[in-house]
Design a protein around this motif. Structure first.
Motif, PDB file in Angstrom:
ATOM      1  N   ALA A 252      75.578  67.102  60.722  1.00 21.17           N
ATOM      2  CA  ALA A 252      75.010  68.069  59.776  1.00 21.17           C
ATOM      3  C   ALA A 252      73.539  68.322  60.107  1.00 21.17           C
ATOM      4  CB  ALA A 252      75.158  67.561  58.343  1.00 21.17           C
TER       5      ALA A 252
ATOM      6  N   ARG B 139      72.941  72.327  61.179  1.00 18.13           N
ATOM      7  CA  ARG B 139      72.524  73.222  60.097  1.00 18.13           C
ATOM      8  C   ARG B 139      71.196  73.903  60.398  1.00 18.13           C
ATOM      9  NH1 ARG B 139      74.158  69.429  54.905  1.00 18.13           N
ATOM     10  NH2 ARG B 139      76.372  69.360  55.423  1.00 18.13           N
ATOM     11  N   THR B 140      71.061  75.110  59.894  1.00 17.26           N
ATOM     12  CA  THR B 140      69.808  75.859  60.018  1.00 17.26           C
ATOM     13  C   THR B 140      68.727  75.126  59.227  1.00 17.26           C
ATOM     14  OG1 THR B 140      71.084  77.890  60.056  1.00 17.26           O
ATOM     15  CG2 THR B 140      68.740  78.105  59.582  1.00 17.26           C
TER      16      THR B 140
ATOM     17  N   ASN C  47      75.043  74.702  54.812  1.00 18.07           N
ATOM     18  CA  ASN C  47      74.710  75.457  56.022  1.00 18.07           C
ATOM     19  C   ASN C  47      73.249  75.327  56.421  1.00 18.07           C
ATOM     20  OD1 ASN C  47      77.319  76.659  56.372  1.00 18.07           O
ATOM     21  ND2 ASN C  47      76.844  77.934  54.609  1.00 18.07           N
ATOM     22  N   SER C  48      72.408  74.867  55.507  1.00 16.79           N
ATOM     23  CA  SER C  48      70.977  74.800  55.818  1.00 16.79           C
ATOM     24  C   SER C  48      70.353  73.530  55.259  1.00 16.79           C
ATOM     25  CB  SER C  48      70.243  76.024  55.248  1.00 16.79           C
ATOM     26  OG  SER C  48      70.260  75.985  53.830  1.00 16.79           O
ATOM     27  N   SER C  49      69.275  73.109  55.902  1.00 21.87           N
ATOM     28  CA  SER C  49      68.540  71.924  55.493  1.00 21.87           C
ATOM     29  C   SER C  49      67.084  72.310  55.254  1.00 21.87           C
ATOM     30  CB  SER C  49      68.598  70.840  56.582  1.00 21.87           C
ATOM     31  OG  SER C  49      69.930  70.430  56.783  1.00 21.87           O
TER      32      SER C  49
END
Length: 135
Positions: free
Chosen positions: A14, A18-19, A118-120
């Motif tokens: 992850a 992830r973006t 999808n993002s961090s």
């Protein structure tokens, strides 16, 4: 046609896939910095992991109204550091939100962090020259 089965990612996968959304840049001074993580809004079961410069600092931390505290020695940090908060889940109220309070010397910084599947959230800690972050 059935959709392909979702294979659960490891937290490391992850982190890598992830973006990353830059939330804040914090200048660092002094000998150490203290990071306190809280749930940002309603306490809804958000669980997070934190990576610093690609290395896992912690995982499986349920954030609440009580701080989860991490102390970092400035001497162990690079000139420019990337801390990435990775959502392990979205709690009962998506997205995964955290409030990070960074105590650096006599200054206090607040960062409102948002992460999804999808993002961090990315926070940069940059060693300061004359109290200002280097570009």
């Amino acid at each position: 046609l059935a959709p392909p089965a979702v294979i659960p990612q490891t937290i490391e996968e992850a982190f890598l896939t992830r973006t990353r959304m830059l939330e804040q840049v914090i200048p660092i001074t002094g000998d150490s910095i203290e990071l306190n993580f809280y749930d940002n809004a309603e306490i809804d079961g958000d669980s997070i992991a934190l990576f610093l410069n690609g290395k896992k600092i912690f995982e499986h931390v349920m954030i609440t109204d009580k701080p989860y505290t991490v102390k970092l020695a400035v001497k162990d940090l690079q000139d420019d550091n990337e801390a990435v908060m990775v959502a392990e889940n979205l709690g009962s109220i998506p997205p995964n939100t955290a409030l990070m309070i960074a105590n650096v010397g006599d200054k206090r910084y607040e960062a409102h962090l948002y992460a999804t599947l999808n993002s961090s959230a990315l926070i940069r800690f940059v060693k300061a020259v004359d109290g200002k972050a280097k570009d």
